[in-house]
Design a protein around this motif. Structure first.
Motif, short mmCIF file in Angstrom:
data_model
loop_
_atom_site.label_atom_id
_atom_site.label_comp_id
_atom_site.label_asym_id
_atom_site.label_seq_id
_atom_site.Cartn_x
_atom_site.Cartn_y
_atom_site.Cartn_z
N VAL A 153 0.99 -0.99 -0.05
CA VAL A 153 -0.10 0.25 0.03
C VAL A 153 0.82 1.18 0.11
O VAL A 153 1.64 1.64 1.01
N ASP A 154 0.84 2.06 -1.00
CA ASP A 154 1.68 3.14 -1.07
C ASP A 154 0.73 4.32 -1.05
O ASP A 154 0.93 5.39 -2.01
N GLY A 155 0.11 4.47 -0.07
CA GLY A 155 -0.84 5.73 0.15
C GLY A 155 -2.18 5.57 -0.73
O GLY A 155 -2.55 4.69 -1.30
N ASN A 156 -2.45 6.99 -1.29
CA ASN A 156 -3.39 6.96 -2.37
C ASN A 156 -3.10 8.01 -3.27
O ASN A 156 -1.93 8.46 -3.35
N ASP A 157 -3.74 7.82 -4.54
CA ASP A 157 -3.49 8.89 -5.50
C ASP A 157 -4.29 9.99 -5.65
O ASP A 157 -4.81 10.41 -4.79
N GLN A 158 -4.15 10.86 -6.76
CA GLN A 158 -4.61 12.26 -6.45
C GLN A 158 -6.30 12.02 -6.49
O GLN A 158 -6.84 13.25 -6.33
N LEU A 159 -6.68 11.03 -6.91
CA LEU A 159 -8.24 10.79 -6.91
C LEU A 159 -8.67 10.36 -5.60
O LEU A 159 -9.99 10.10 -5.62
N GLY A 160 -7.96 10.14 -4.75
CA GLY A 160 -8.32 9.58 -3.59
C GLY A 160 -8.50 7.98 -3.38
O GLY A 160 -9.05 7.34 -2.51
N ARG A 161 -8.03 7.47 -4.46
CA ARG A 161 -8.19 5.81 -4.49
C ARG A 161 -6.79 5.07 -4.21
O ARG A 161 -5.76 5.72 -4.12
#
Length: 429
Positions: A360-368
């Motif tokens: 899990v590398d956090g989330n992307d710019q869309l919140g996914r």
């Protein structure tokens, strides 16, 4: 060591040589801000001990490198490196000597040098970063590999006089259907796979080996992994991936000695004999789409039940798949399901030894959620194993709707080193 469970825990210290003066200067001169720690930030600073015995030790020296048929540990820190321009053949050999000396100590639960984190001059940077002080070896294994760039660079230059030593098995991977590869997660001249039962131990190893490499190699990309998704021993239960399914049920295990010798270790008389070929693939899972898919469809896509992991054709998790056979609920295994397309019966008997991990590398710019599977596969020859399997999966697998391959690399993993030798010594003739 053999390909059997003889790759077992050992508490015996192995004699070691020291890190060279240049390696120690690298420790002092490395800028820690240059290390890429896989985007996890401070989430890995606390020691999270796995259920397995953290006092376990696996010897670094042996016939084969540990970290291949070794029972899969719970945590991973994988790093791919670029060799610094201007590095000479002698520099590369010195780096491998320094890495070997440090790896031998680290796998025994020691600092990278005798001086360590607190035994040196007060006005000089310590040899060891110190965050693993007081922690046991935690089953740490360190596995080293050589990428295509060691033999010739991107322009075809033979910078180390090793072009003729490139093994035929170390092929350039083709572009597969559905690939969405990112340069920031692909390629590399060298790699180190650090597996342990404590995340702090694995990260400490990569951090210090990277400091030793200062001026000769630097991290190109790295990946943290947790919750192993495959088992390399029959004594291990099958774990689940982030889709909630048991993963790698049919994985090669260390106890299958004949299969390991045939399908994992490279044969013949080359310098790579007794080694293996590692394919690393970063597979992002489209979590949000999957989570809105019905259970029936999820099981149809995978070809297995989500609860027990049994094939849809019936039985338990380890019951052989029966094609065109209806299970107890009347469902048949779809021929374009993931299990069917990856099955050895549809790939000329090809099997892989896998050491996959969730990430899990956090989330992307869309919140996914930016999460998925970090896939590691060892094999004797990817031309008859990974490549044909992946070509088939890339074209037809129902699972492709829910995944994207975003990272890719291939490495020749040399056999184990003998005491007094450095890892990969055979490559230099």
């Amino acid at each position: 060591m053999t390909a059997s469970p003889a790759e077992s825990p050992s508490e015996t210290a192995v004699p070691t040589s020291g890190v060279s003066r240049r390696g120690l200067l690298g420790l002092a001169g490395a800028a820690l801000g240059g290390l890429a720690l896989g985007g996890a930030g401070g989430a890995i600073t606390a020691s999270a001990v796995a259920a397995t015995d953290t006092n376990t030790q696996y010897p670094f020296f042996g016939e084969h490198q540990s970290g291949i048929v070794t029972p899969t540990q719970d945590r991973l820190h994988f790093a791919a490196y670029d060799i610094t321009p201007g590095t000479t053949r002698a520099d590369l050999i010195a780096l491998l000597e320094d890495w070997t000396a440090a790896a031998d100590r680290l796998t025994r639960g020691l600092d990278v040098s005798e001086t360590g984190a607190v035994g040196g001059p007060a006005l000089a940077p310590p040899d060891d970063t110190g965050e693993a002080q007081g922690l046991p070896a935690s089953g740490l294994t360190l596995t080293f590999g050589f990428g295509p760039g060691v033999f010739t660079d991107a322009h075809g230059n033979d910078r180390f006089g090793l072009a003729s030593r490139r093994p035929a098995e170390l092929v350039d991977l083709p572009t597969f259907a559905g690939d969405a590869l990112e340069e920031a997660s692909s390629g590399g001249d060298l790699c180190i796979q650090a597996c342990a039962n404590d995340p702090q131990v694995a990260v400490h190893a990569i951090r210090n080996l990277s400091r030793i490499a200062f001026g000769r190699a630097s991290i190109r990309w790295s990946q943290l992994g947790f919750g192993r998704t495959s088992s390399t021993s029959k004594a291990q239960v099958t774990e689940r991936n982030l889709f909630g399914f048991k993963d790698g049920t049919a994985n090669i295990t260390a106890e299958e000695t004949d299969v390991v010798n045939k399908d994992v270790w490279v044969g013949g008389n080359s310098w790579l004999a007794g080694g293996s070929i590692l394919v690393a693939r970063k597979i992002r899972m489209i979590i949000e789409t999957w989570d809105r898919t019905s259970l029936d469809e999820q099981e149809h896509v995978m070809g297995r039940t989500k609860g027990t992991g049994s094939p849809l054709s019936g039985g338990d998790e380890f019951t052989p798949v029966r094609f065109n056979h209806a299970g107890p609920d009347g469902r048949k295994l779809a021929m374009d399901s993931h299990v069917a397309l990856a099955h050895p019966d549809h790939n000329h008997g090809a099997r892989l030894l896998r050491r996959g991990y969730n990430y899990v590398d956090g989330n992307d710019q869309l919140g996914r959620l930016n999460a998925g599977l970090f896939f590691l596969a060892f094999q004797a020859d990817p031309r008859t194993a990974f490549i044909p399997i992946q070509k088939q999966l890339g074209h037809s697998d129902l699972l492709n709707e829910y995944i994207r391959h975003v990272g890719s690399a291939i490495f020749a993993v040399p056999p184990g080193a003998k005491p007094g030798e450095h890892i990969g010594a055979g490559i230099f003739g």
